[in-house]
Design an enzyme around this catalytic site. Structure first.
Site, PDB file in Angstrom:
ATOM      1  N   CYS A 124       0.836  -1.202   0.000  1.00  0.00           N
ATOM      2  CA  CYS A 124       0.000   0.000   0.000  1.00  0.00           C
ATOM      3  C   CYS A 124       0.871   1.253   0.000  1.00  0.00           C
ATOM      4  CB  CYS A 124      -0.933  -0.013   1.211  1.00  0.00           C
ATOM      5  SG  CYS A 124      -2.047   1.408   1.299  1.00  0.00           S
ATOM      6  N   CYS A 221      -6.387  -3.008   7.085  1.00  0.00           N
ATOM      7  CA  CYS A 221      -7.623  -2.222   6.981  1.00  0.00           C
ATOM      8  C   CYS A 221      -8.768  -2.972   6.311  1.00  0.00           C
ATOM      9  CB  CYS A 221      -7.362  -0.891   6.271  1.00  0.00           C
ATOM     10  SG  CYS A 221      -6.856  -1.040   4.541  1.00  0.00           S
TER      11      CYS A 221
END
Length: 384
Positions: A124, A221
């Protein structure tokens, strides 16, 4: 009349390293809604910088609205916006769901199905935050982009260097090894010098931020309950195909409900009873659908093949036949002495001077100075 020539005053360099006043320095702050990035934004705004806050919506947050411990969810977007309003700077929410799905989640699923242990937070940072978001910051005319990561950027003789955070307990260097020299030139990490997280929370209270006592994010997440296997099954229906749990000596011990439910080094939850010795997962064979277990000594590894290397040294990676550095193969373990032998600019064989247990394909292998805080980059462990 004096012949002395009056020297021009040297330009004053501001706290972000630019020779101009803060008010003339635009900085985009990547705001997750947590206390760390909120403090960075508030601190820079109070110092008079031209701050723009940006929050990324990375996934469908409907299921995580009330979930604490996962970043970039709906409540976090609200918190980031509220900090911006209270400190008086603009804030934007960017929909990066498609980018995140393609660049992070899909690879996570494929890696897990391949028997690897992926680290999506690194991907990410590498493929979304420090790539697409960084380009957005440039498009907004920002001089730099700041984040709440606990890591330090130090100006060295050959350019900016990446160094561990002052607080070893908060250091995030393992997750940022793939930051390139070009990105490092543009990034700023204002919290890296703080000695403890308590200092960050004290700053949040000083600025009157409601997130001062907000818990830190813990989970990946898009896996808000920590159940990786259930996420993989949704992304890849039929992935949890049953197979055999076999001992390293060839004995079939039990059946399992899918390789995706296991990780290298796992001991608990194997569903094997009545054996005198403790057993660990030592290999995952996706092709044969086998989970191979054995005694702990079978987990010990000395040779680690690494690829996709991002090198942050001052001289080329292949300039030496060997690099004697420290390496981390898990974020929670301290660096261990190692010899890194380059094969190409992006591949190497790492020899651990002390065998390490539980080395798994898909994890990162991060390089550190043997006697200091500098990070020399790293790469991804693969089967070789």
């Amino acid at each position: 009349m004096s012949t002395a020539v009056k020297m021009q005053d040297a330009p004053v360099v501001n706290s972000l390293g630019f020779a101009k006043p803060p008010a003339e320095t635009r900085v985009v702050v990547a705001m997750s809604g947590g206390v760390d990035s909120s403090v960075v934004a508030a601190m820079l705004a109070e110092e008079g910088y031209d701050v723009i806050g940006v929050t990324l919506q990375l996934y469908d947050h409907g299921a995580a609205l009330a979930k604490k411990g996962a970043c970039c969810a709906g409540i976090d977007i609200h918190d980031a916006r509220h900090v911006a309003e209270s400190m008086g700077f603009p804030h934007y929410v960017l929909d990066y769901e498609n980018i995140f799905q393609d660049a992070v989640i899909e690879e996570f699923a494929d890696s897990y199905l391949g028997g690897a242990t992926p680290v999506p937070c690194i991907r990410c940072n590498e493929r979304v935050k420090f790539k697409d978001l960084l380009e957005t910051a440039r498009d907004l005319g920002a001089d730099c982009m700041a984040t709440g990561h606990y890591i330090q950027r130090v100006d060295g003789t050959a350019g900016p260097e990446l160094h561990c955070a002052a607080d070893p307990a908060r250091d995030q260097s393992y997750f940022l090894f793939s930051t390139t020299p070009e990105q490092l030139n543009y990034l700023r990490f204002p919290l890296g010098h703080l000695e403890t997280k308590d200092e960050t929370r004290a700053l949040a209270r000083k600025y009157g931020l409601e997130v001062a006592d907000k818990p830190d994010s813990q989970d990946i997440c898009f896996v808000p309950d920590g159940n990786y296997a259930s996420v993989i099954e949704k992304l890849r229906p039929g992935a949890a195909e049953p197979g055999d749990i076999i001992h390293a000596d060839g004995r079939v011990l039990a059946r399992h409900d899918g390789v995706i439910h296991y990780t290298i080094g796992q001991r608990r939850g194997l569903g094997i009873g009545g054996l005198s010795e403790p057993l660990y997962v030592v290999k995952l064979d996706v092709d044969t659908k086998q989970v191979v277990v054995g005694p702990k000594e079978l987990l010990a590894t000395r040779t680690v093949p690494v690829r996709e290397i991002n090198w942050l040294g001052d001289e080329p990676f292949t300039a030496r036949k060997e690099w004697h550095l420290g390496v981390k193969i898990r974020s929670t373990r301290p660096p261990r002495e190692a010899i890194i032998r380059p094969i190409s600019d992006t591949e190497a064989e790492v020899e651990l001077l002390t065998p390490e247990e539980g080395v798994s394909p898909g994890q990162a292998c991060v390089f550190y100075a043997p006697d200091g805080p500098r990070v020399f980059g790293g790469g991804w462990i693969w089967r070789g």
